[in-house]
Design a protein around this motif. Structure first.
Motif, PDB file in Angstrom:
ATOM      1  N   GLN A   1      -7.800  -2.547  -2.031  1.00 28.59           N
ATOM      2  CA  GLN A   1      -6.495  -3.105  -2.421  1.00 28.59           C
ATOM      3  C   GLN A   1      -6.126  -4.293  -1.527  1.00 28.59           C
ATOM      4  O   GLN A   1      -5.569  -5.281  -2.009  1.00 28.59           O
ATOM      5  CB  GLN A   1      -5.416  -2.024  -2.368  1.00 28.59           C
TER       6      GLN A   1
ATOM      7  N   GLU B   1       0.344   6.900   2.064  1.00 27.31           N
ATOM      8  CA  GLU B   1      -0.879   7.644   2.390  1.00 27.31           C
ATOM      9  C   GLU B   1      -1.997   6.695   2.813  1.00 27.31           C
ATOM     10  O   GLU B   1      -2.740   6.970   3.754  1.00 27.31           O
ATOM     11  CB  GLU B   1      -1.344   8.476   1.185  1.00 27.31           C
ATOM     12  N   LEU B   2      -2.138   5.578   2.092  1.00 31.67           N
ATOM     13  CA  LEU B   2      -3.190   4.614   2.426  1.00 31.67           C
ATOM     14  C   LEU B   2      -2.880   3.911   3.746  1.00 31.67           C
ATOM     15  O   LEU B   2      -3.761   3.692   4.567  1.00 31.67           O
ATOM     16  CB  LEU B   2      -3.364   3.596   1.302  1.00 31.67           C
TER      17      LEU B   2
ATOM     18  N   THR C   1     -11.172  12.934   2.101  1.00 33.61           N
ATOM     19  CA  THR C   1      -9.958  12.263   1.639  1.00 33.61           C
ATOM     20  C   THR C   1      -9.678  11.033   2.501  1.00 33.61           C
ATOM     21  O   THR C   1      -9.243   9.997   1.991  1.00 33.61           O
ATOM     22  CB  THR C   1      -8.761  13.235   1.672  1.00 33.61           C
ATOM     23  N   VAL C   2      -9.934  11.146   3.797  1.00 34.14           N
ATOM     24  CA  VAL C   2      -9.763   9.989   4.690  1.00 34.14           C
ATOM     25  C   VAL C   2     -10.672   8.852   4.233  1.00 34.14           C
ATOM     26  O   VAL C   2     -10.246   7.706   4.110  1.00 34.14           O
ATOM     27  CB  VAL C   2     -10.055  10.362   6.160  1.00 34.14           C
TER      28      VAL C   2
ATOM     29  N   ARG D   1     -10.144   2.894  -0.664  1.00 30.11           N
ATOM     30  CA  ARG D   1      -9.147   2.405  -1.615  1.00 30.11           C
ATOM     31  C   ARG D   1      -8.212   1.387  -0.952  1.00 30.11           C
ATOM     32  O   ARG D   1      -7.895   0.348  -1.534  1.00 30.11           O
ATOM     33  CB  ARG D   1      -8.345   3.589  -2.165  1.00 30.11           C
ATOM     34  N   ALA D   2      -7.803   1.646   0.280  1.00 33.38           N
ATOM     35  CA  ALA D   2      -6.903   0.730   0.994  1.00 33.38           C
ATOM     36  C   ALA D   2      -7.587  -0.610   1.243  1.00 33.38           C
ATOM     37  O   ALA D   2      -6.989  -1.670   1.037  1.00 33.38           O
ATOM     38  CB  ALA D   2      -6.455   1.351   2.313  1.00 33.38           C
TER      39      ALA D   2
ATOM     40  N   THR E   1     -12.055   8.319   1.268  1.00 31.98           N
ATOM     41  CA  THR E   1     -11.634   7.804  -0.035  1.00 31.98           C
ATOM     42  C   THR E   1     -10.418   6.898   0.104  1.00 31.98           C
ATOM     43  O   THR E   1     -10.366   5.807  -0.463  1.00 31.98           O
ATOM     44  CB  THR E   1     -11.322   8.968  -0.994  1.00 31.98           C
ATOM     45  N   ARG E   2      -9.433   7.344   0.875  1.00 29.65           N
ATOM     46  CA  ARG E   2      -8.219   6.535   1.043  1.00 29.65           C
ATOM     47  C   ARG E   2      -8.515   5.244   1.807  1.00 29.65           C
ATOM     48  O   ARG E   2      -7.935   4.201   1.496  1.00 29.65           O
ATOM     49  CB  ARG E   2      -7.144   7.343   1.762  1.00 29.65           C
TER      50      ARG E   2
ATOM     51  N   LEU F   1       0.846  -1.198   0.000  1.00 30.01           N
ATOM     52  CA  LEU F   1       0.000   0.000   0.000  1.00 30.01           C
ATOM     53  C   LEU F   1       0.879   1.245   0.000  1.00 30.01           C
ATOM     54  O   LEU F   1       1.971   1.242   0.554  1.00 30.01           O
ATOM     55  CB  LEU F   1      -0.893   0.037   1.246  1.00 30.01           C
ATOM     56  N   SER F   2       0.378   2.321  -0.582  1.00 31.89           N
ATOM     57  CA  SER F   2       1.121   3.591  -0.551  1.00 31.89           C
ATOM     58  C   SER F   2       1.173   4.094   0.891  1.00 31.89           C
ATOM     59  O   SER F   2       0.312   3.759   1.707  1.00 31.89           O
ATOM     60  CB  SER F   2       0.441   4.617  -1.448  1.00 31.89           C
TER      61      SER F   2
ATOM     62  N   VAL G   1      -3.761   6.166   6.711  1.00 34.56           N
ATOM     63  CA  VAL G   1      -5.200   6.210   6.992  1.00 34.56           C
ATOM     64  C   VAL G   1      -5.628   4.936   7.720  1.00 34.56           C
ATOM     65  O   VAL G   1      -6.393   4.985   8.681  1.00 34.56           O
ATOM     66  CB  VAL G   1      -6.018   6.426   5.693  1.00 34.56           C
TER      67      VAL G   1
END
Length: 180
Positions: A174, A135-136, A163-164, A170-171, A166-167, A132-133, A139
């Protein structure tokens, strides 16, 4: 010529004698470091300053107990990180968390955490997390590991609540794909 005392000696003097000079020396050694480190976890400088002050107040009042064999910096970090989570959560957040958990217990569908735990048996969770990036991962750390709300995580990370969300979505997606 003054002799430099070890962290352990300073902490013993503070705990046993209420030695103000020892406390001041400890504060000078660790407050700047602790402040910088806390600001890496929380974008709100006011909260960070309060947390650092509360950490040293706990040391002065003796409500925090130092073990002789421990590392003073690590001990102070643990106190401060717990105080930071408490400051971000607040009493209202704990109540909301309990209500949410109670509702989740009665649902038939598996939670995202259940999916991740199931993936631990059949996949490589550590490997999936590493991929994971940053940023992800940050979060997930704030919302899953630290148990913060979206709003609290937004303050901690210095990003908007949307943004929290969304991330986090996405996390989780993934992770599910990586562990499937």
């Amino acid at each position: 010529m003054s002799e430099t005392r070890s962290d352990g000696e300073l902490l013993r003097s503070v705990a046993s004698d209420g030695d103000r000079r020892a406390f001041e020396e400890l504060y000078r050694r660790y407050a700047p470091w602790l402040t910088v480190r806390m600001r890496g976890r929380c974008a709100d400088a006011g909260i960070v300053d309060d947390v650092v002050q509360e950490t040293f107040l706990a040391v002065w009042r003796g409500s925090a107990r130092y073990r002789e064999d421990g590392d003073a910096a690590g001990w102070l970090w643990r106190i401060a990180s717990r105080r930071l989570v408490d400051a971000l959560r607040g009493a209202g957040a704990r109540g909301r968390l309990r209500q949410t958990l109670a509702r989740l217990r009665h649902r038939d569908e598996a939670s995202a955490e259940d999916h991740v735990l199931a993936g631990v048996e059949h996949g490589d969770l550590a490997g999936a997390l590493v991929r994971l990036s940053p940023e992800l991962r940050a979060v997930l750390q704030a919302t899953v590991v630290d148990g913060l709300t979206t709003r609290e995580a937004a303050v901690l990370l210095g990003i908007p609540p949307g943004t929290v969300k969304t991330r986090a979505m996405r996390a989780r997606r993934q992770l599910r794909e990586a562990l499937a």
